[in-house]
Design an enzyme around this catalytic site. Structure first.
Site, mmCIF file in Angstrom:
data_model
loop_
_atom_site.group_PDB
_atom_site.id
_atom_site.type_symbol
_atom_site.label_atom_id
_atom_site.label_comp_id
_atom_site.label_asym_id
_atom_site.label_seq_id
_atom_site.Cartn_x
_atom_site.Cartn_y
_atom_site.Cartn_z
ATOM 1 N N HIS A 132 74.648 -29.281 -11.555
ATOM 2 C CA HIS A 132 74.823 -30.195 -12.686
ATOM 3 C C HIS A 132 73.828 -31.327 -12.462
ATOM 4 C CE1 HIS A 132 76.545 -32.966 -15.540
ATOM 5 N NE2 HIS A 132 77.418 -32.051 -15.926
ATOM 6 N N THR A 142 79.522 -36.395 -17.346
ATOM 7 C CA THR A 142 79.461 -35.344 -18.354
ATOM 8 C C THR A 142 78.165 -35.359 -19.163
ATOM 9 O OG1 THR A 142 80.521 -34.464 -20.349
ATOM 10 C CG2 THR A 142 80.686 -36.806 -20.012
ATOM 11 N N ARG A 190 71.095 -27.233 -18.033
ATOM 12 C CA ARG A 190 71.364 -27.877 -16.753
ATOM 13 C C ARG A 190 70.302 -27.606 -15.693
ATOM 14 N NH1 ARG A 190 77.799 -26.390 -16.713
ATOM 15 N NH2 ARG A 190 78.477 -28.147 -17.993
ATOM 16 N N GLU A 240 86.827 -18.462 -12.427
ATOM 17 C CA GLU A 240 85.605 -18.830 -11.712
ATOM 18 C C GLU A 240 85.468 -18.113 -10.372
ATOM 19 O OE1 GLU A 240 84.399 -22.873 -11.690
ATOM 20 O OE2 GLU A 240 85.121 -23.264 -13.706
ATOM 21 N N ARG A 295 74.841 -19.994 -16.079
ATOM 22 C CA ARG A 295 75.801 -20.284 -17.146
ATOM 23 C C ARG A 295 75.190 -21.316 -18.084
ATOM 24 N NH1 ARG A 295 80.247 -23.793 -17.970
ATOM 25 N NH2 ARG A 295 80.294 -24.601 -15.855
ATOM 26 N N SER A 328 83.045 -22.161 -19.176
ATOM 27 C CA SER A 328 83.655 -21.357 -18.111
ATOM 28 C C SER A 328 85.095 -20.972 -18.449
ATOM 29 C CB SER A 328 83.612 -22.096 -16.780
ATOM 30 O OG SER A 328 84.350 -23.294 -16.835
ATOM 31 N N LEU A 329 85.681 -21.637 -19.449
ATOM 32 C CA LEU A 329 87.013 -21.228 -19.888
ATOM 33 C C LEU A 329 87.006 -19.794 -20.405
ATOM 34 C CD1 LEU A 329 88.422 -24.355 -21.770
ATOM 35 C CD2 LEU A 329 89.327 -23.323 -19.707
#
Length: 367
Positions: free
Chosen positions: A15, A27, A59, A160, A171, A176-177
């Site tokens: 990140h 965020t 990212r 995960e 990703r 990721s949900l």
């Protein structure tokens, strides 16, 4: 340790904006609301790396850009080892209403007031694309006897921890949900419609069931070692940050692998001060460290052997993606006795499960 592989562990997503020091994430919504990344010269450097997307590039692109700025000597602070995320040009009312958590995190973990000061940021490990290899049904895969999709009967994984590989090597837009919602339901369906109908029964447990686990805990608690858990963990963290981070080369990663192998061996000299069987956080952290050392070892070994750049795996010495030789999943097995990893490979599923959607051939991602 049970003999099953980890899949695609070399693909680690950073990140871009973790608070410098603690690593708490800021965020992407902060940049979505108009936050700007700047180097020590006050330059909005993302113009150089992603002229159209700027600070809203993906990212890995932003993480690499920040790393390049730091390597070029344009980092901020006394050590020139981070950049600044500027929000104070935004209306304080916007910050208060749309980014209250960010304002609080910046104050708590960096000691800055976002209405008048920038947040010191650095790329931080966020997500591992790899994990326990599974089919779309959630069933865990352990290739054998020429069958790349051979399952481990009755063992399922989702979320995960699993690697159904919907994210590939990086990703991007997918939340990721997706993993836990889609494949969690898939696991449930597998249990209800497959396993339950097969009428499988749990075999009788042997009389000594669980004794091996208790012996394992006792061995660690009463180990006569001289290395505190925290010291070995710190060495592991520093090694992975230095030698297996955003940019990778054979030389650097090999140095890192040698140190991680030493750390793995040193676990046999671990010292757990707390001998209590109740609420023993010292023991829990030691068990976590054992898992982290295993993952670190297999991650860096997998990364060394993948001689290309793909998604989140960016190598300076192999800068291009190589679909001819490396369009395949890596399967990393632990060689505990030799403190090493053994790599095998598995084919990529290139076609969807339905004829309603045409296959999407891989293409280069550019900005």
């Amino acid at each position: 340790r049970a003999g099953l592989p980890g899949e695609d562990l070399e693909f680690v997503q950073f990140h871009p904006t973790g608070v410098y020091g603690p690593g708490v994430l800021i965020t992407e919504g902060a940049r979505g609301e108009g936050g700007i990344l700047k180097n020590s010269e006050g330059e909005r450097f993302m113009q150089r790396y992603a002229p159209k997307a700027l600070d809203l590039a993906s990212r890995d692109v932003v993480s690499r850009a920040i790393t390049l700025e730091i390597l070029a000597g344009r980092g901020c602070g006394p050590k020139k080892d981070h950049v600044h995320l500027q929000l104070h040009h935004l209306d304080p009312a916007t910050l208060h209403s749309k980014l209250p958590g960010i304002s609080e995190s910046a104050k708590t973990f960096a000691g800055v007031d976002v209405t008048c000061e920038p947040i010191p940021c650095v790329p931080t490990v966020h997500y591992t694309m790899g994990g326990i290899p599974t089919l779309w049904t959630g069933e865990v895969v352990s290739p054998r006897n020429g069958d790349e999709n051979a399952i481990v009967p009755g063992l399922l994984a989702a979320g995960e921890a699993a690697c159904a590989s919907v994210h590939g090597a990086n990703r991007l837009g997918a939340n990721s949900l997706l993993d836990i919602l889609v494949f969690g339901k898939s696991c449930a369906n597998t249990v209800i419609f497959n396993l339950a109908k097969e009428g499988r029964k749990q075999p009788e447990l042997p009389k000594n069931a669980g004794e091996k686990s208790i012996a394992d805990l006792d061995k660690i608690i009463y180990n006569k070692g001289d290395i505190p858990t925290a010291r070995l963990r710190e060495r592991m963290k520093e090694t992975m940050s230095l030698y297996a981070a955003v940019f990778r080369t054979e030389e650097n990663m090999q140095k890192g692998l040698d140190i991680i192998r030493d750390c793995y061996r040193d676990f046999s000299h671990i010292q757990v001060d707390d001998k209590s069987p109740v609420w023993n956080s010292n023991l829990i952290e030691t068990l976590e460290l054992r898992n982290l050392l295993t993952n670190s070892l297999l991650t860096i070994k997998s990364a060394i052997l993948r001689k290309e750049s793909r998604g989140a795996h960016a190598r300076d010495d192999f800068q291009e993606r190589d679909d001819d030789n490396w369009m395949k999943h890596s399967l990393a097995y632990l060689d505990d006795e030799n403190a090493d990893g053994v790599l095998k490979y598995r084919s990529v599923h290139k076609k969807p499960l339905t004829n309603e959607i045409p296959p999407v051939p891989p293409q280069k991602r550019v900005y």
